[in-house]
Scaffold this motif. Structure first.
Motif, PDB file in Angstrom:
ATOM      1  N   ALA A   1       0.823  -1.205   0.000  1.00  0.00           N
ATOM      2  CA  ALA A   1       0.000   0.000   0.000  1.00  0.00           C
ATOM      3  C   ALA A   1       0.856   1.253   0.000  1.00  0.00           C
ATOM      4  CB  ALA A   1      -0.923  -0.007   1.224  1.00  0.00           C
ATOM      5  N   PHE A   2       1.946   1.215   0.742  1.00  0.00           N
ATOM      6  CA  PHE A   2       2.742   2.422   0.964  1.00  0.00           C
ATOM      7  C   PHE A   2       3.711   2.706  -0.168  1.00  0.00           C
ATOM      8  CE2 PHE A   2       5.767   5.227   3.015  1.00  0.00           C
ATOM      9  CZ  PHE A   2       4.979   5.984   3.871  1.00  0.00           C
ATOM     10  N   THR A   3       4.500   1.723  -0.554  1.00  0.00           N
ATOM     11  CA  THR A   3       5.576   1.974  -1.510  1.00  0.00           C
ATOM     12  C   THR A   3       5.079   2.428  -2.882  1.00  0.00           C
ATOM     13  OG1 THR A   3       6.999   0.387  -0.364  1.00  0.00           O
ATOM     14  CG2 THR A   3       7.611   0.982  -2.614  1.00  0.00           C
ATOM     15  N   PRO A   4       4.094   1.765  -3.509  1.00  0.00           N
ATOM     16  CA  PRO A   4       3.678   2.215  -4.838  1.00  0.00           C
ATOM     17  C   PRO A   4       2.843   3.492  -4.837  1.00  0.00           C
ATOM     18  CG  PRO A   4       3.124  -0.103  -4.460  1.00  0.00           C
ATOM     19  CD  PRO A   4       3.446   0.500  -3.144  1.00  0.00           C
ATOM     20  N   TYR A   5       2.091   3.742  -3.752  1.00  0.00           N
ATOM     21  CA  TYR A   5       1.071   4.786  -3.810  1.00  0.00           C
ATOM     22  C   TYR A   5       1.343   6.007  -2.940  1.00  0.00           C
ATOM     23  CZ  TYR A   5      -1.509   1.068  -6.117  1.00  0.00           C
ATOM     24  OH  TYR A   5      -1.890   0.072  -6.980  1.00  0.00           O
ATOM     25  N   TRP A   6       2.241   5.893  -1.971  1.00  0.00           N
ATOM     26  CA  TRP A   6       2.496   7.056  -1.110  1.00  0.00           C
ATOM     27  C   TRP A   6       3.096   8.206  -1.903  1.00  0.00           C
ATOM     28  CZ3 TRP A   6       0.354   7.780   3.404  1.00  0.00           C
ATOM     29  CH2 TRP A   6       0.814   8.813   4.226  1.00  0.00           C
ATOM     30  N   SER A   7       3.914   7.893  -2.890  1.00  0.00           N
ATOM     31  CA  SER A   7       4.485   8.964  -3.714  1.00  0.00           C
ATOM     32  C   SER A   7       3.391   9.695  -4.495  1.00  0.00           C
ATOM     33  CB  SER A   7       5.529   8.398  -4.680  1.00  0.00           C
ATOM     34  OG  SER A   7       4.963   7.424  -5.533  1.00  0.00           O
ATOM     35  N   LEU A   8       2.322   8.970  -4.873  1.00  0.00           N
ATOM     36  CA  LEU A   8       1.195   9.631  -5.544  1.00  0.00           C
ATOM     37  C   LEU A   8       0.464  10.565  -4.582  1.00  0.00           C
ATOM     38  CD1 LEU A   8      -0.281   6.664  -7.616  1.00  0.00           C
ATOM     39  CD2 LEU A   8       1.207   8.502  -8.427  1.00  0.00           C
ATOM     40  N   TYR A   9       0.345  10.169  -3.326  1.00  0.00           N
ATOM     41  CA  TYR A   9      -0.252  11.053  -2.321  1.00  0.00           C
ATOM     42  C   TYR A   9       0.602  12.298  -2.143  1.00  0.00           C
ATOM     43  CZ  TYR A   9      -1.440  12.940   2.260  1.00  0.00           C
ATOM     44  OH  TYR A   9      -1.765  13.792   3.285  1.00  0.00           O
ATOM     45  N   LEU A  10       1.920  12.113  -2.077  1.00  0.00           N
ATOM     46  CA  LEU A  10       2.807  13.271  -1.918  1.00  0.00           C
ATOM     47  C   LEU A  10       2.743  14.181  -3.141  1.00  0.00           C
ATOM     48  CD1 LEU A  10       5.938  11.490  -0.363  1.00  0.00           C
ATOM     49  CD2 LEU A  10       4.122  12.757   0.826  1.00  0.00           C
ATOM     50  N   LYS A  11       2.620  13.588  -4.319  1.00  0.00           N
ATOM     51  CA  LYS A  11       2.490  14.403  -5.523  1.00  0.00           C
ATOM     52  C   LYS A  11       1.194  15.201  -5.499  1.00  0.00           C
ATOM     53  CE  LYS A  11       2.718  14.268 -10.575  1.00  0.00           C
ATOM     54  NZ  LYS A  11       2.736  13.412 -11.795  1.00  0.00           N
ATOM     55  N   SER A  12       0.121  14.626  -4.923  1.00  0.00           N
ATOM     56  CA  SER A  12      -1.156  15.339  -4.834  1.00  0.00           C
ATOM     57  C   SER A  12      -1.053  16.562  -3.933  1.00  0.00           C
ATOM     58  CB  SER A  12      -2.251  14.404  -4.315  1.00  0.00           C
ATOM     59  OG  SER A  12      -2.125  14.168  -2.919  1.00  0.00           O
ATOM     60  N   LEU A  13      -0.039  16.572  -3.045  1.00  0.00           N
ATOM     61  CA  LEU A  13       0.202  17.730  -2.175  1.00  0.00           C
ATOM     62  C   LEU A  13       1.082  18.767  -2.859  1.00  0.00           C
ATOM     63  CD1 LEU A  13       0.850  15.851   1.205  1.00  0.00           C
ATOM     64  CD2 LEU A  13      -1.286  16.842   0.378  1.00  0.00           C
ATOM     65  N   GLU A  14       1.412  18.515  -4.133  1.00  0.00           N
ATOM     66  CA  GLU A  14       2.188  19.424  -4.976  1.00  0.00           C
ATOM     67  C   GLU A  14       3.630  19.581  -4.498  1.00  0.00           C
ATOM     68  OE1 GLU A  14       0.009  23.062  -5.417  1.00  0.00           O
ATOM     69  OE2 GLU A  14      -1.586  22.100  -6.580  1.00  0.00           O
TER      70      GLU A  14
ATOM     71  N   GLY B   1       0.547 -10.890   0.448  1.00  0.00           N
ATOM     72  CA  GLY B   1      -0.032  -9.691   1.057  1.00  0.00           C
ATOM     73  C   GLY B   1       0.219  -8.461   0.222  1.00  0.00           C
ATOM     74  N   PHE B   2       1.430  -8.360  -0.335  1.00  0.00           N
ATOM     75  CA  PHE B   2       1.768  -7.236  -1.214  1.00  0.00           C
ATOM     76  C   PHE B   2       0.852  -7.219  -2.433  1.00  0.00           C
ATOM     77  CE2 PHE B   2       3.948  -4.969  -4.512  1.00  0.00           C
ATOM     78  CZ  PHE B   2       4.689  -3.980  -3.879  1.00  0.00           C
ATOM     79  N   VAL B   3       0.650  -8.387  -3.057  1.00  0.00           N
ATOM     80  CA  VAL B   3      -0.182  -8.466  -4.255  1.00  0.00           C
ATOM     81  C   VAL B   3      -1.615  -8.033  -3.957  1.00  0.00           C
ATOM     82  CG1 VAL B   3      -1.219 -10.058  -5.914  1.00  0.00           C
ATOM     83  CG2 VAL B   3       1.212 -10.210  -5.406  1.00  0.00           C
ATOM     84  N   VAL B   4      -2.180  -8.550  -2.878  1.00  0.00           N
ATOM     85  CA  VAL B   4      -3.554  -8.193  -2.516  1.00  0.00           C
ATOM     86  C   VAL B   4      -3.685  -6.692  -2.320  1.00  0.00           C
ATOM     87  CG1 VAL B   4      -5.301  -8.401  -0.698  1.00  0.00           C
ATOM     88  CG2 VAL B   4      -4.108 -10.442  -1.518  1.00  0.00           C
ATOM     89  N   ALA B   5      -2.727  -6.093  -1.603  1.00  0.00           N
ATOM     90  CA  ALA B   5      -2.792  -4.661  -1.318  1.00  0.00           C
ATOM     91  C   ALA B   5      -2.595  -3.818  -2.568  1.00  0.00           C
ATOM     92  CB  ALA B   5      -1.761  -4.284  -0.259  1.00  0.00           C
ATOM     93  N   VAL B   6      -1.599  -4.152  -3.376  1.00  0.00           N
ATOM     94  CA  VAL B   6      -1.270  -3.291  -4.510  1.00  0.00           C
ATOM     95  C   VAL B   6      -2.348  -3.345  -5.589  1.00  0.00           C
ATOM     96  CG1 VAL B   6       0.105  -4.905  -5.930  1.00  0.00           C
ATOM     97  CG2 VAL B   6       0.709  -2.494  -5.867  1.00  0.00           C
ATOM     98  N   ILE B   7      -2.948  -4.526  -5.821  1.00  0.00           N
ATOM     99  CA  ILE B   7      -4.019  -4.618  -6.819  1.00  0.00           C
ATOM    100  C   ILE B   7      -5.300  -3.981  -6.291  1.00  0.00           C
ATOM    101  CG2 ILE B   7      -5.532  -6.192  -8.070  1.00  0.00           C
ATOM    102  CD1 ILE B   7      -3.234  -8.108  -8.349  1.00  0.00           C
ATOM    103  N   GLY B   8      -5.653  -4.335  -5.068  1.00  0.00           N
ATOM    104  CA  GLY B   8      -6.889  -3.794  -4.505  1.00  0.00           C
ATOM    105  C   GLY B   8      -6.879  -2.283  -4.397  1.00  0.00           C
ATOM    106  N   LEU B   9      -5.766  -1.737  -3.916  1.00  0.00           N
ATOM    107  CA  LEU B   9      -5.680  -0.284  -3.771  1.00  0.00           C
ATOM    108  C   LEU B   9      -5.650   0.422  -5.119  1.00  0.00           C
ATOM    109  CD1 LEU B   9      -3.351   0.745  -0.821  1.00  0.00           C
ATOM    110  CD2 LEU B   9      -5.598   1.638  -1.380  1.00  0.00           C
ATOM    111  N   GLY B  10      -5.079  -0.214  -6.121  1.00  0.00           N
ATOM    112  CA  GLY B  10      -5.076   0.400  -7.448  1.00  0.00           C
ATOM    113  C   GLY B  10      -6.482   0.698  -7.922  1.00  0.00           C
TER     114      GLY B  10
END
Length: 381
Positions: free
Chosen positions: A22-35, A139-148
């Motif tokens: 959940a954190f590694t692939p998507y946290w950077s997208l959250y930070l990018k949303s904060l400009e 666990g990584f697969v479930v999180a990364v696909i589901g969160l996508g």
């Protein structure tokens, strides 16, 4: 003989790496949303690795000194969850820097200690480590696909709540992991530096540093790169998961691969294929088929590399040095290497572009390959 707590260990790995997924692939997208700028994103994402430079050594020393590794994992998991709550209180760069630095100082303790605990439970059957670690990949697969898919249909701030839930799960499950029975120390009375200074050990640690540094751009900017090229977040999740599914297969096959090829050859192949992978991502990510093929090579650049590395650390560092050995490996590779990888990729990403940044990663893994080829000599490995 103490029974192997297979499901309790596997459950911890599942939740821990679901958090990573959940954190590694998507946290950077959250930070990018904060400009935030690319460099600011690189700095914040590198905190995960910065704390691995120092904290695991402290936690590893405490675990070896007290013999209470599981208790320290429980403490670290609880404090990591509590300090993470700070992300709901502000979103400025300075505030998130402080919150993530404190959170990661505790979070970084869990995995190296759990690796040591798992290997101590396995005893002489360390080659079966992959059968437990594979649940982390699931666990990584479930999180990364589901969160996508979730983030394709929900605001990016939903990520904050998912991560909190996973952190709570990690803390809860850590309460069920038993402490392995202590074993008498043998042939390990010398100082730990006498082990580190051995040519094969120092070469192995330097190569691990280069592998982690090479992955800095991948873990920080891969998702951003794909989204900028027009991939949906759901597609990004599937592409991340392809690599982890291939990693799962390697973990399951690792005992047979080790018996057939030996740890040295597995490591050499891992570094060579990592070099090929980064070239493919840097220069061919606009083509789906190239990205898919590159992601299958995650089986080598992480899967076989990590499984072989854990086995070697278990071989190099014994008894009272066991937890410290795992901590040193984590600190020098994922810690120092991951930190510098995240920082230099953030510095290079905008002025140099993705292709050149990934090309630098490929050079790093190629240098590591040459170093291991020349220095790593193992008996019956």
């Amino acid at each position: 003989m103490q029974a192997l707590p297979y499901w309790r260990l596997s459950g911890f790995y599942f939740l821990y790496f679901a958090f990573v997924g959940a954190f590694t692939p998507y946290w950077s997208l959250y930070l990018k949303s904060l400009e935030f700028s690319a460099f600011q994103i690189g700095v914040l994402m590198s905190l995960l690795q910065v704390c691995r430079m120092f904290a695991p050594n402290l936690w590893g020393w405490l675990a070896d000194h007290t013999g209470k590794g599981v208790g320290i994992v429980q403490l670290a998991a609880g404090m990591s969850m509590l300090t993470y709550l700070g992300v709901f209180a502000g979103n400025s760069f300075a505030w998130l820097f402080c919150v993530m630095a404190i959170m990661c100082s505790f979070w970084s303790a869990s995995l190296p200690l759990m690796e040591s605990i798992t290997l101590r439970h396995l005893g002489e059957k360390a080659e079966h480590y992959g059968r437990i670690r594979v649940w982390g990949s699931l666990g990584f697969v479930v999180a990364v696909i589901g969160l996508g898919y979730v983030l394709d249909n929900a605001p990016i701030k939903a990520l904050l709540w998912v991560v909190l839930g996973l952190k709570f799960g990690i803390f809860l499950f850590s309460r069920f992991v038993p402490e392995p029975r202590p074993k008498p120390y043998q042939n390990n009375a010398g100082p730990i530096w006498s082990i580190i200074k051995r040519p094969e050990v120092s070469a192995f640690l330097i190569a691990g540093f280069l592998m982690a540094a090479a992955h800095g751009v991948y873990y920080t900017f891969f998702s951003i790169y794909l989204v900028d090229l027009g991939y949906s977040k759901g597609a990004v999740g599937w592409l991340w998961s392809i690599g982890v599914v291939c990693e799962i297969m390697v973990f399951l096959w690792m005992p047979k691969l080790t018996a057939k090829f030996g740890l040295r050859n597995i490591l050499l192949a891992s570094f060579f294929l990592a070099t090929v992978r980064f070239v493919m991502i840097g220069f061919g990510a606009q083509w789906v088929v190239v990205v898919v093929l590159a992601q299958t090579l995650h089986a080598a650049s992480f899967g076989s590399y990590h499984a072989a590395s854990v086995a070697l650390i278990h071989r190099f560092f014994h008894g009272r040095h066991h937890a410290k050995g795992q901590a040193i490996y984590t600190s020098t590779t994922f810690g120092l290497g991951g930190t510098l990888g995240g920082l230099w990729s953030g510095w290079m990403w905008e002025p140099a572009g993705p292709a050149l940044t990934f090309a630098v990663s490929s050079v790093a893994t190629l240098v590591a390959f040459v170093l291991l080829y020349r220095q790593l000599r193992l008996q019956a490995a």
